[in-house]
Design an enzyme around this catalytic site. Structure first.
Site, PDB file in Angstrom:
ATOM      1  N   LYS A 144      55.447 -15.307  17.552  1.00  0.00           N
ATOM      2  CA  LYS A 144      56.525 -15.807  18.413  1.00  0.00           C
ATOM      3  C   LYS A 144      55.958 -16.503  19.651  1.00  0.00           C
ATOM      4  O   LYS A 144      56.327 -17.638  19.959  1.00  0.00           O
ATOM      5  CB  LYS A 144      57.465 -14.652  18.830  1.00  0.00           C
ATOM      6  CG  LYS A 144      58.115 -13.933  17.642  1.00  0.00           C
ATOM      7  CD  LYS A 144      59.062 -12.826  18.074  1.00  0.00           C
ATOM      8  CE  LYS A 144      58.389 -11.652  18.786  1.00  0.00           C
ATOM      9  NZ  LYS A 144      57.454 -10.872  17.931  1.00  0.00           N
ATOM     10  N   ARG A 174      66.374  -7.050  20.546  1.00  0.00           N
ATOM     11  CA  ARG A 174      65.623  -6.205  19.624  1.00  0.00           C
ATOM     12  C   ARG A 174      66.450  -5.045  19.099  1.00  0.00           C
ATOM     13  O   ARG A 174      65.924  -4.215  18.349  1.00  0.00           O
ATOM     14  CB  ARG A 174      64.400  -5.628  20.344  1.00  0.00           C
ATOM     15  CG  ARG A 174      63.118  -6.434  20.129  1.00  0.00           C
ATOM     16  CD  ARG A 174      62.143  -5.960  21.182  1.00  0.00           C
ATOM     17  NE  ARG A 174      60.799  -5.845  20.724  1.00  0.00           N
ATOM     18  CZ  ARG A 174      59.810  -6.675  21.111  1.00  0.00           C
ATOM     19  NH1 ARG A 174      60.055  -7.701  21.889  1.00  0.00           N
ATOM     20  NH2 ARG A 174      58.583  -6.471  20.712  1.00  0.00           N
ATOM     21  N   ARG A 184      44.218 -10.077  18.835  1.00  0.00           N
ATOM     22  CA  ARG A 184      44.873 -10.963  19.813  1.00  0.00           C
ATOM     23  C   ARG A 184      44.226 -10.902  21.192  1.00  0.00           C
ATOM     24  O   ARG A 184      43.888  -9.852  21.679  1.00  0.00           O
ATOM     25  CB  ARG A 184      46.349 -10.559  19.950  1.00  0.00           C
ATOM     26  CG  ARG A 184      47.052 -11.217  21.148  1.00  0.00           C
ATOM     27  CD  ARG A 184      48.537 -11.191  21.038  1.00  0.00           C
ATOM     28  NE  ARG A 184      49.128  -9.861  21.013  1.00  0.00           N
ATOM     29  CZ  ARG A 184      50.424  -9.643  20.789  1.00  0.00           C
ATOM     30  NH1 ARG A 184      51.250 -10.656  20.580  1.00  0.00           N
ATOM     31  NH2 ARG A 184      50.889  -8.416  20.779  1.00  0.00           N
ATOM     32  N   ARG A 188      45.801  -6.830  25.575  1.00  0.00           N
ATOM     33  CA  ARG A 188      46.842  -5.884  25.965  1.00  0.00           C
ATOM     34  C   ARG A 188      46.471  -4.460  25.600  1.00  0.00           C
ATOM     35  O   ARG A 188      45.949  -4.214  24.523  1.00  0.00           O
ATOM     36  CB  ARG A 188      48.163  -6.260  25.277  1.00  0.00           C
ATOM     37  CG  ARG A 188      48.896  -7.376  25.985  1.00  0.00           C
ATOM     38  CD  ARG A 188      49.994  -7.963  25.166  1.00  0.00           C
ATOM     39  NE  ARG A 188      50.894  -6.963  24.570  1.00  0.00           N
ATOM     40  CZ  ARG A 188      51.942  -7.280  23.836  1.00  0.00           C
ATOM     41  NH1 ARG A 188      52.239  -8.566  23.618  1.00  0.00           N
ATOM     42  NH2 ARG A 188      52.707  -6.356  23.329  1.00  0.00           N
ATOM     43  N   ARG A 216      55.000   0.456  16.996  1.00  0.00           N
ATOM     44  CA  ARG A 216      55.824  -0.730  17.266  1.00  0.00           C
ATOM     45  C   ARG A 216      56.445  -1.266  15.980  1.00  0.00           C
ATOM     46  O   ARG A 216      57.591  -1.711  15.960  1.00  0.00           O
ATOM     47  CB  ARG A 216      54.976  -1.811  17.947  1.00  0.00           C
ATOM     48  CG  ARG A 216      54.751  -1.512  19.427  1.00  0.00           C
ATOM     49  CD  ARG A 216      53.478  -2.109  19.968  1.00  0.00           C
ATOM     50  NE  ARG A 216      53.458  -3.556  20.007  1.00  0.00           N
ATOM     51  CZ  ARG A 216      52.337  -4.270  20.188  1.00  0.00           C
ATOM     52  NH1 ARG A 216      51.168  -3.663  20.333  1.00  0.00           N
ATOM     53  NH2 ARG A 216      52.388  -5.568  20.235  1.00  0.00           N
TER      54      ARG A 216
END
Ligand code: ADP
Ligand code: ADP
Ligand code: ZN
Length: 210
Positions: free
Chosen positions: A15, A90, A124, A158, A169
């Protein structure tokens, strides 16, 4: 308010990676609830303190907190012509609240199988200067440690991008967020994009929808 766009998908779907393109095409500003929460956390605000435990655990932050954050953000003048929601809504409760405050033209769902998510999230990193998103294997910076877009040399990872938290998650996504797909299909707003292909191909598929 002119119509807004929702960018939908599991954690790590791409996203944030695709948002820049959509902003460039539509001129609508990106509103990422994850980025806003991380900024609040870094600034040590009450909101940040409230969200901290949930984010670290990989659980969703309560709906009233998120809806308040969005309502406040939408009062800013750059939101007048519609926005790009990234990572919001969400839950069904968030989608219901949104339906009262903004008009949507499309929900773009980036679909990626669970089997790809852990490798995406655990590789990431982002530029500490401009926020550009990279990946150790799939999308590394051209020269190690230096942002392609802005030249900044501090890269960030992160705290919640670890294998344990990703699985939490992902299960939150399946139980609380995935039901939104049918909710938006019933409202004829849902467009699915295959996110399990090269970044450029995903971008081209999204452009053709816009
Ligand atoms: P999201 O915002 O949905 O959580 P990101 O855009 O941050 O996802 O992407 C998660 C990770 O996967 C990043 O490291 C990014 O570079 C990488 N990525 C994004 N899109 C693709 C793709 N199509 N193929 C492979 N890796 C991708
Ligand atoms: P991802 O890369 O997993 O899509 P985000 O940056 O969008 O992550 O979100 C990071 C964390 O912030 C989430 O795990 C959750 O705790 C919180 N969060 C972000 N957006 C929302 C939302 N719309 N509702 C509830 N919690 C949210
Ligand atoms: Zn940068």
């Amino acid at each position: 308010m002119a119509s807004s766009i929702v960018l939908f998908g599991p954690p790590g779907a791409g996203k944030g990676t695709q948002a820049g393109n959509i902003v460039a095409i539509t001129g609508k500003p990106q509103i990422s609830t994850g980025d806003m929460l991380r900024a609040a956390l870094a600034a040590g605000t009450t909101l940040g303190m409230e969200a901290k435990g949930y984010m670290e655990a990989g659980q969703l932050v309560p709906d009233d907190v998120i809806i308040g954050l969005i309502e406040e953000r939408l009062t800013q003048s750059d939101a007048n012509e519609g926005v790009l929601f990234d990572g919001f809504p969400r839950t069904i409760a968030q989608a219901e609240a949104l339906s009262h405050i903004a008009e949507l033209s499309v929900v773009i769902a980036i679909e990626v199988p669970d089997s790809r998510i852990v490798e995406r999230i655990c590789g990431r990193y982002t530029c500490g200067g401009c926020g550009a998103v990279y990946h150790d294997t799939f999308n590394p910076t051209a020269s190690p440690g230096e942002c392609d877009d802005c030249g900044h040399t501090e890269m960030k990872r992160r705290a919640d991008d670890n294998e344990d938290t990703v699985l939490t998650r992902l299960s939150a996504y399946h139980s609380q967020t995935a039901p939104l797909a049918d909710w938006y299909k019933e409202r004829n707003l849902f467009v699915a994009i295959n996110g399990d292909q090269d970044i450029e191909k995903v971008g081209a598929a999204i452009s053709s929808v816009l």
